[in-house]
Design a protein around this motif. Structure first.
Motif: not given
Length: 93
Positions: A60-62, A65, A68, A70-73, A77-79
């Motif tokens: 379920s990770a992002t 993007g 931050q 873009d981290c909607t899941g 958040c690995w951005l």
């Protein structure tokens, strides 16, 4: 003086395969019904934790993007990691 003769207590085939592992598990993890219940419950909790952790960390990770936002899941958040991977690999060198 008595010279001990070498007669193996177990056959060499007992040292291969699953027999030693099963014997160890039977002796240490399942000696009583209570210990068996504790062992199975612990294994179930570890399996549940791994499932939840892998779901959050990977499935379920992002990873892609620009910010931050873009981290909607609901996952990690690995951005920041993906955007600064060179800094983590090489440092300030």
């Amino acid at each position: 003086m008595t010279i001990p003769t070498s007669s193996p207590a177990t056959s060499p085939s007992d040292h291969h395969g699953l027999a030693p592992a099963w014997r160890w598990a039977r002796r240490h993890l399942f000696p009583t019904p209570f210990h068996a219940l504790l062992s199975v419950a612990t294994l179930a909790m570890v399996a549940w934790f791994l499932f939840v952790a892998l779901d959050w960390l990977v499935f379920s990770a992002t990873f892609v993007g620009d910010s931050q936002a873009d981290c909607t899941g609901g996952g990690a958040c690995w951005l920041p990691i993906t955007q600064r991977i060179d800094l983590f690999v090489y440092g300030f060198y």
